[in-house]
Scaffold this motif. Structure first.
Motif, PDB file in Angstrom:
ATOM      1  N   PRO A 174       0.822  -1.048   0.017  1.00  0.00           N
ATOM      2  CA  PRO A 174       0.032  -0.110  -0.005  1.00  0.00           C
ATOM      3  C   PRO A 174       0.836   1.080  -0.072  1.00  0.00           C
ATOM      4  CG  PRO A 174      -0.079  -1.124   1.907  1.00  0.00           C
ATOM      5  CD  PRO A 174       0.609  -1.805   1.256  1.00  0.00           C
ATOM      6  N   LYS A 175       0.453   2.155  -0.555  1.00  0.00           N
ATOM      7  CA  LYS A 175       1.097   3.683  -0.530  1.00  0.00           C
ATOM      8  C   LYS A 175       1.347   4.336   0.816  1.00  0.00           C
ATOM      9  CE  LYS A 175       0.004   4.324  -5.582  1.00  0.00           C
ATOM     10  NZ  LYS A 175      -0.785   5.659  -6.312  1.00  0.00           N
ATOM     11  N   GLN A 176       0.162   4.003   1.620  1.00  0.00           N
ATOM     12  CA  GLN A 176       0.347   4.623   2.905  1.00  0.00           C
ATOM     13  C   GLN A 176      -0.174   3.602   3.851  1.00  0.00           C
ATOM     14  OE1 GLN A 176      -2.357   8.100   2.859  1.00  0.00           O
ATOM     15  NE2 GLN A 176      -0.815   9.204   2.007  1.00  0.00           N
ATOM     16  N   LEU A 177       0.678   3.540   5.062  1.00  0.00           N
ATOM     17  CA  LEU A 177       0.301   2.800   6.250  1.00  0.00           C
ATOM     18  C   LEU A 177      -0.030   3.627   7.556  1.00  0.00           C
ATOM     19  CD1 LEU A 177       3.468   0.508   5.989  1.00  0.00           C
ATOM     20  CD2 LEU A 177       1.188   0.012   5.043  1.00  0.00           C
ATOM     21  N   GLN A 178      -1.048   2.759   8.225  1.00  0.00           N
ATOM     22  CA  GLN A 178      -1.386   3.553   9.362  1.00  0.00           C
ATOM     23  C   GLN A 178      -0.064   3.417  10.336  1.00  0.00           C
ATOM     24  OE1 GLN A 178      -4.199   4.925  10.424  1.00  0.00           O
ATOM     25  NE2 GLN A 178      -5.374   4.420   8.545  1.00  0.00           N
ATOM     26  N   LYS A 179       0.160   4.692  11.123  1.00  0.00           N
ATOM     27  CA  LYS A 179       1.209   4.839  11.867  1.00  0.00           C
ATOM     28  C   LYS A 179       0.962   4.348  13.264  1.00  0.00           C
ATOM     29  CE  LYS A 179       3.390   8.511   9.129  1.00  0.00           C
ATOM     30  NZ  LYS A 179       3.938   9.784   9.141  1.00  0.00           N
ATOM     31  N   ALA A 180      -0.178   3.953  13.614  1.00  0.00           N
ATOM     32  CA  ALA A 180      -0.743   3.758  15.116  1.00  0.00           C
ATOM     33  C   ALA A 180      -0.062   2.176  15.408  1.00  0.00           C
ATOM     34  CB  ALA A 180      -2.040   3.748  15.168  1.00  0.00           C
ATOM     35  N   SER A 181       0.337   2.030  16.510  1.00  0.00           N
ATOM     36  CA  SER A 181       0.789   0.703  17.201  1.00  0.00           C
ATOM     37  C   SER A 181      -0.244   0.097  17.943  1.00  0.00           C
ATOM     38  CB  SER A 181       2.100   0.745  17.403  1.00  0.00           C
ATOM     39  OG  SER A 181       2.293   1.655  18.593  1.00  0.00           O
ATOM     40  N   VAL A 182      -0.163  -0.975  18.213  1.00  0.00           N
ATOM     41  CA  VAL A 182      -1.020  -1.726  19.083  1.00  0.00           C
ATOM     42  C   VAL A 182      -0.237  -1.988  20.211  1.00  0.00           C
ATOM     43  CG1 VAL A 182      -2.453  -3.772  19.746  1.00  0.00           C
ATOM     44  CG2 VAL A 182      -2.353  -3.028  17.264  1.00  0.00           C
ATOM     45  N   LYS A 183      -0.624  -1.759  21.597  1.00  0.00           N
ATOM     46  CA  LYS A 183      -0.096  -1.885  22.784  1.00  0.00           C
ATOM     47  C   LYS A 183      -0.394  -3.025  23.583  1.00  0.00           C
ATOM     48  CE  LYS A 183       0.891   0.473  27.297  1.00  0.00           C
ATOM     49  NZ  LYS A 183       0.598   1.639  27.982  1.00  0.00           N
ATOM     50  N   THR A 184       0.700  -3.828  23.728  1.00  0.00           N
ATOM     51  CA  THR A 184       0.512  -5.291  24.258  1.00  0.00           C
ATOM     52  C   THR A 184       0.404  -5.024  25.979  1.00  0.00           C
ATOM     53  OG1 THR A 184       1.861  -6.214  22.811  1.00  0.00           O
ATOM     54  CG2 THR A 184       1.704  -7.520  24.861  1.00  0.00           C
ATOM     55  N   PRO A 185      -0.671  -5.733  26.566  1.00  0.00           N
ATOM     56  CA  PRO A 185      -0.816  -5.553  28.292  1.00  0.00           C
ATOM     57  C   PRO A 185       0.422  -5.879  28.863  1.00  0.00           C
ATOM     58  CG  PRO A 185      -2.723  -6.589  27.164  1.00  0.00           C
ATOM     59  CD  PRO A 185      -1.574  -6.584  26.186  1.00  0.00           C
ATOM     60  N   THR A 186       0.808  -4.908  29.561  1.00  0.00           N
ATOM     61  CA  THR A 186       2.047  -4.947  30.708  1.00  0.00           C
ATOM     62  C   THR A 186       2.217  -6.482  31.157  1.00  0.00           C
ATOM     63  OG1 THR A 186       2.282  -2.664  30.807  1.00  0.00           O
ATOM     64  CG2 THR A 186       3.435  -3.997  32.508  1.00  0.00           C
ATOM     65  N   ALA A 187       0.993  -6.842  31.610  1.00  0.00           N
ATOM     66  CA  ALA A 187       1.070  -8.055  32.454  1.00  0.00           C
ATOM     67  C   ALA A 187       1.279  -9.554  31.661  1.00  0.00           C
ATOM     68  CB  ALA A 187      -0.554  -8.369  33.150  1.00  0.00           C
ATOM     69  N   HIS A 188       1.319  -9.139  30.454  1.00  0.00           N
ATOM     70  CA  HIS A 188       1.557 -10.350  29.374  1.00  0.00           C
ATOM     71  C   HIS A 188       3.098 -10.509  29.638  1.00  0.00           C
ATOM     72  CE1 HIS A 188       1.130 -13.005  26.139  1.00  0.00           C
ATOM     73  NE2 HIS A 188       2.110 -12.514  25.371  1.00  0.00           N
ATOM     74  N   PHE A 189       3.901  -9.527  30.053  1.00  0.00           N
ATOM     75  CA  PHE A 189       5.238 -10.204  30.353  1.00  0.00           C
ATOM     76  C   PHE A 189       5.624 -10.005  31.669  1.00  0.00           C
ATOM     77  CE2 PHE A 189       5.374  -7.779  26.180  1.00  0.00           C
ATOM     78  CZ  PHE A 189       5.756  -8.823  25.288  1.00  0.00           C
ATOM     79  N   ASP A 190       4.876  -9.161  32.490  1.00  0.00           N
ATOM     80  CA  ASP A 190       5.461  -8.912  33.906  1.00  0.00           C
ATOM     81  C   ASP A 190       4.748  -9.881  34.730  1.00  0.00           C
ATOM     82  OD1 ASP A 190       6.969  -7.085  32.671  1.00  0.00           O
ATOM     83  OD2 ASP A 190       5.874  -5.447  33.207  1.00  0.00           O
ATOM     84  N   THR A 191       3.423 -10.157  34.615  1.00  0.00           N
ATOM     85  CA  THR A 191       2.586 -10.963  35.688  1.00  0.00           C
ATOM     86  C   THR A 191       3.499 -12.135  36.362  1.00  0.00           C
ATOM     87  OG1 THR A 191       0.600 -11.697  36.597  1.00  0.00           O
ATOM     88  CG2 THR A 191       1.284 -12.242  34.368  1.00  0.00           C
ATOM     89  N   LYS A 192       3.371 -12.285  37.763  1.00  0.00           N
ATOM     90  CA  LYS A 192       3.923 -13.677  38.118  1.00  0.00           C
ATOM     91  C   LYS A 192       2.594 -14.649  38.129  1.00  0.00           C
ATOM     92  CE  LYS A 192       7.530 -11.545  40.762  1.00  0.00           C
ATOM     93  NZ  LYS A 192       8.360 -11.351  42.345  1.00  0.00           N
ATOM     94  N   LEU A 193       1.646 -14.336  37.859  1.00  0.00           N
ATOM     95  CA  LEU A 193       0.498 -15.082  38.451  1.00  0.00           C
ATOM     96  C   LEU A 193       0.180 -15.885  36.955  1.00  0.00           C
ATOM     97  CD1 LEU A 193      -1.936 -12.812  40.366  1.00  0.00           C
ATOM     98  CD2 LEU A 193      -0.453 -14.602  41.239  1.00  0.00           C
ATOM     99  N   ILE A 194       0.022 -17.269  37.240  1.00  0.00           N
ATOM    100  CA  ILE A 194      -0.272 -18.367  36.153  1.00  0.00           C
ATOM    101  C   ILE A 194      -1.567 -18.870  36.206  1.00  0.00           C
ATOM    102  CG2 ILE A 194       0.385 -20.414  34.905  1.00  0.00           C
ATOM    103  CD1 ILE A 194       2.392 -17.683  34.291  1.00  0.00           C
ATOM    104  N   GLU A 195      -2.281 -18.560  35.547  1.00  0.00           N
ATOM    105  CA  GLU A 195      -3.701 -19.092  35.860  1.00  0.00           C
ATOM    106  C   GLU A 195      -3.987 -20.602  35.259  1.00  0.00           C
ATOM    107  OE1 GLU A 195      -7.037 -18.043  32.799  1.00  0.00           O
ATOM    108  OE2 GLU A 195      -8.046 -16.968  34.652  1.00  0.00           O
ATOM    109  N   VAL A 196      -4.368 -21.260  36.305  1.00  0.00           N
ATOM    110  CA  VAL A 196      -4.440 -22.739  36.063  1.00  0.00           C
ATOM    111  C   VAL A 196      -5.997 -23.213  36.695  1.00  0.00           C
ATOM    112  CG1 VAL A 196      -1.964 -23.225  36.728  1.00  0.00           C
ATOM    113  CG2 VAL A 196      -3.734 -23.181  38.510  1.00  0.00           C
ATOM    114  N   PHE A 197      -6.155 -24.548  36.111  1.00  0.00           N
ATOM    115  CA  PHE A 197      -7.314 -25.192  36.667  1.00  0.00           C
ATOM    116  C   PHE A 197      -7.030 -26.516  37.231  1.00  0.00           C
ATOM    117  CE2 PHE A 197      -8.320 -23.146  32.632  1.00  0.00           C
ATOM    118  CZ  PHE A 197      -9.450 -22.301  32.976  1.00  0.00           C
ATOM    119  N   LYS A 198      -8.110 -27.097  37.993  1.00  0.00           N
ATOM    120  CA  LYS A 198      -7.467 -28.477  38.584  1.00  0.00           C
ATOM    121  C   LYS A 198      -7.040 -29.581  37.712  1.00  0.00           C
ATOM    122  CE  LYS A 198     -10.311 -27.731  42.832  1.00  0.00           C
ATOM    123  NZ  LYS A 198     -11.002 -28.270  43.794  1.00  0.00           N
TER     124      LYS A 198
END
Length: 280
Positions: free
Chosen positions: A154-178
């Motif tokens: 394309p001749k032009q591109l959107q310059k906006a970027s998508v922000k990844t949630p901080t928790a995706h990298f930083d959280t220590k909590l791992i969600e589990v089921f039995k």
């Protein structure tokens, strides 16, 4: 065509994996962090299952031999096109002759490169995910040339970027089921599973993440039964092993917990020594 001028620590082509073949012993495989892989594809308008390049800790150096539209997501690194810094999580235009370099991961563990139309590598059993003894190669090497679709940029591109949630990298909590054998644990053992802090062992890879801390275990081994990515097994020595995307399809250790899909994605971004806690 995109060429690897220099391979990273561990580079491979992955999509979302192989399905309906586990009864034959074929692992699922697929991108370790499927949230990030899907995000890269969706930003470009690809199908969410299009093949992407996954890199671990240290990314490759690449040269593009044709024009392409790309997107990089996942682990944050020093991303550059022709030695000029560019952003992640947005569509980027590269032209024939351009070079793309990643550097080491500054946050997270695994990064993803998507191209418009997806990488056109070999399709085996309905997937392009590389895995030893299923695809011709299980990882990418220097000099590998990756085919891509011809693209009209394309001749032009959107310059906006998508922000990844901080928790995706930083959280220590791992969600589990039995897990299926959770109720065989004593009440003391069950409490310990969610009260202790665990750390990722150096013996962790695409097949499984091992945890350093040992856990009291008096359970008997089970008859070999089904396992899947996210199954948390308790070994006879008391070590917890979390199966990941390349895991086997059956196992004989008690399955005490099961990670959610989001938890698998977030665990895939944790490096050696990272702390985690299980949360129901």
């Amino acid at each position: 065509m995109i060429e690897l001028l220099k391979a990273g620590l561990y580079d491979s082509i992955q999509d979302l994996g192989r399905f309906s073949l586990q009864q034959f012993g074929v692992p699922y495989s697929g991108a370790m962090d499927q949230y990030s892989a899907k995000l890269a594809n969706l930003i470009l308008g690809n199908h969410h299952d299009a093949a992407v390049l996954e890199w671990t800790l240290l990314g490759p150096n690449l040269k593009c031999h044709s024009n392409a539209l790309i997107c990089v997501t996942g682990a944050v690194s020093d991303l550059k096109i022709n030695k000029h810094a560019v952003k992640q999580n947005m569509a980027l235009r590269i032209q024939a002759g351009d070079t793309l370099t990643f550097g080491a991961a500054q946050k997270g563990c695994r990064g993803y490169l998507a191209v418009l139309g997806g990488f056109q590598t070999e399709l085996v059993m309905g997937s392009r995910s590389q895995y030893a003894n299923i695809t011709a190669e299980f990882r990418l090497k220097k000099g590998t040339r990756l085919p891509i679709k011809e693209q009209t940029l394309p001749k032009q591109l959107q310059k906006a970027s998508v922000k990844t949630p901080t928790a995706h990298f930083d959280t220590k909590l791992i969600e589990v089921f039995k897990g299926p054998e959770y109720d065989a644990l004593s009440e003391t053992q069950q409490r310990a599973l969610t009260s202790k802090t665990f750390t990722v062992s150096k013996d962790s890879n695409r097949m499984a993440y091992q945890l350093n801390e040992h856990f009291e275990n008096e359970l008997e081994p089970i008859f070999t039964s089904l396992v899947l990515p996210g199954s948390v097994q308790l070994t006879p020595s008391g070590q917890l092993v979390i199966l990941m995307r390349d895991c086997q399809t059956t196992g004989g250790y008690p399955r005490v917990l099961q990670l959610s899909e989001q938890a698998i994605d977030r665990l895939a971004q944790k490096n050696i020594g990272a702390e985690l806690r299980f949360e129901f």
